[in-house]
Design a protein around this motif. Structure first.
Motif, PDB file in Angstrom:
ATOM      1  N   ALA A 124       0.831  -1.210   0.000  1.00  0.00           N
ATOM      2  CA  ALA A 124       0.000   0.000   0.000  1.00  0.00           C
ATOM      3  C   ALA A 124       0.863   1.258   0.000  1.00  0.00           C
ATOM      4  O   ALA A 124       0.456   2.305  -0.505  1.00  0.00           O
ATOM      5  N   TYR A 125       2.052   1.165   0.559  1.00  0.00           N
ATOM      6  CA  TYR A 125       2.965   2.312   0.609  1.00  0.00           C
ATOM      7  C   TYR A 125       3.960   2.327  -0.549  1.00  0.00           C
ATOM      8  O   TYR A 125       4.312   3.386  -1.066  1.00  0.00           O
ATOM      9  N   ARG A 126       4.423   1.142  -0.945  1.00  0.00           N
ATOM     10  CA  ARG A 126       5.570   1.072  -1.855  1.00  0.00           C
ATOM     11  C   ARG A 126       5.224   0.740  -3.308  1.00  0.00           C
ATOM     12  O   ARG A 126       6.034   0.993  -4.200  1.00  0.00           O
ATOM     13  N   SER A 127       4.080   0.143  -3.555  1.00  0.00           N
ATOM     14  CA  SER A 127       3.770  -0.298  -4.925  1.00  0.00           C
ATOM     15  C   SER A 127       3.563   0.895  -5.845  1.00  0.00           C
ATOM     16  O   SER A 127       3.219   1.995  -5.412  1.00  0.00           O
ATOM     17  N   HIS A 132       0.245  -1.963  -9.946  1.00  0.00           N
ATOM     18  CA  HIS A 132      -1.223  -2.040  -9.926  1.00  0.00           C
ATOM     19  C   HIS A 132      -1.758  -2.573 -11.252  1.00  0.00           C
ATOM     20  O   HIS A 132      -2.708  -3.365 -11.285  1.00  0.00           O
ATOM     21  N   THR A 133      -1.137  -2.149 -12.336  1.00  0.00           N
ATOM     22  CA  THR A 133      -1.554  -2.616 -13.659  1.00  0.00           C
ATOM     23  C   THR A 133      -1.292  -4.112 -13.812  1.00  0.00           C
ATOM     24  O   THR A 133      -2.126  -4.850 -14.354  1.00  0.00           O
ATOM     25  N   ARG A 134      -0.135  -4.569 -13.345  1.00  0.00           N
ATOM     26  CA  ARG A 134       0.198  -5.996 -13.400  1.00  0.00           C
ATOM     27  C   ARG A 134      -0.807  -6.817 -12.600  1.00  0.00           C
ATOM     28  O   ARG A 134      -1.279  -7.862 -13.052  1.00  0.00           O
ATOM     29  N   PHE A 159      -0.874 -13.622  -8.281  1.00  0.00           N
ATOM     30  CA  PHE A 159      -1.410 -12.401  -7.673  1.00  0.00           C
ATOM     31  C   PHE A 159      -0.745 -12.147  -6.323  1.00  0.00           C
ATOM     32  O   PHE A 159      -0.252 -11.045  -6.064  1.00  0.00           O
ATOM     33  N   HIS A 160      -0.705 -13.149  -5.481  1.00  0.00           N
ATOM     34  CA  HIS A 160      -0.142 -12.972  -4.142  1.00  0.00           C
ATOM     35  C   HIS A 160       1.371 -12.748  -4.188  1.00  0.00           C
ATOM     36  O   HIS A 160       1.905 -11.931  -3.421  1.00  0.00           O
TER      37      HIS A 160
END
Length: 247
Positions: A124-127, A132-134, A159-160
């Motif tokens: 949530a902080y670093r992505s 997000h697109t991937r 995904f995980h």
């Protein structure tokens, strides 16, 4: 046999174990590092005072553990090189130990929850937008008409693991990937036990979308809570095994 004074006879250490010990010692104290090339088989056998078959045995073990890469042939491209990236050794060892029941199912669940809640919180902080697109692309693929359970599970894993990768913490990402590979059969068997896996897949996809939305919104606490609920819900529905306080 133990004597009355509590002394035990010294056990003979196999030659290949002594060779491994010397190589390990040099790695741990910094004399050997990733990318270094060990002396040639002939030279190293002479330096250690061991036979070449004993040396080969130790190198094969280190290769299986993912510590060295044995490159065939002579010259500058041949010989044993210390790997600079993690190999499959840890994954294979973990997979076998899980299959043999060396770890309690609740311990596996606890570890997975710990890794994934941390990963989602940090993501949530670093992505980035690229991350997000991937992740969204993986979820789109999971909604493909006619998708089979095996492919759905592969994308679920992706995904995980991609969330873990998006934290920028390579060790966490490797641990996550290793754990998911190790429990792959467990997950496939869980889907096989479901009366209607496609109905469950609808819920899984919705929960994944919620997790991704929380990460995109930089809601660290929400992302961690959602992934924890997601894992526990599936473990209960799929009768995977493992219990967790409060769930």
């Amino acid at each position: 046999m133990t004597t009355a004074e509590g002394w035990q006879p010294v056990q003979r250490v196999r030659t290949y174990e002594q060779v491994m010990s010397q190589i390990e010692e040099r790695i741990l104290d910094g004399r050997l590092k990733a990318g270094d090339r060990l002396p040639s088989e002939r030279d190293l056998a002479l330096l250690l005072g061991v036979s070449r078959p004993s040396l080969r045995e130790s190198l094969r073990v280190l290769e299986a553990l993912g510590v060295v890469d044995i490159r065939r042939g002579g010259g500058v491209d041949g010989g044993a090189v210390l790997l600079s990236a993690p190999g499959p050794g840890f994954v294979n060892l973990l997979k076998l130990q899980l299959a043999l029941g060396h770890f309690d199912s609740t311990d596996v669940l606890d570890t997975r929850v710990a890794l994934e809640t941390w990963s989602c919180s940090e993501a949530a902080y670093r992505s980035t937008d690229i991350d997000h697109t991937r992740l969204a692309s993986i979820l789109d693929d999971m909604e493909a008409p006619g998708i089979e359970a095996h492919e759905f599970n592969r994308l679920d894993t992706a995904f995980h693991v991609t969330i873990a990768e998006s934290t920028g913490n390579t060790l966490t990402a490797h641990l996550m990937g290793s754990l998911r590979v190790a429990i792959h059969r467990q997950m496939i068997e869980a889907y096989d036990r479901l009366d209607d896996w496609r109905r469950t897949a609808v819920t899984v996809r919705q929960e994944h979308r919620g997790i991704l939305q929380a990460i995109t919104d930089k809601d660290a606490a929400g992302a961690a809570r959602l992934v924890s609920e997601h894992i526990h819900d599936f473990y209960k529905i799929g009768n995977v095994g493992g219990t967790y306080p409060g769930h």
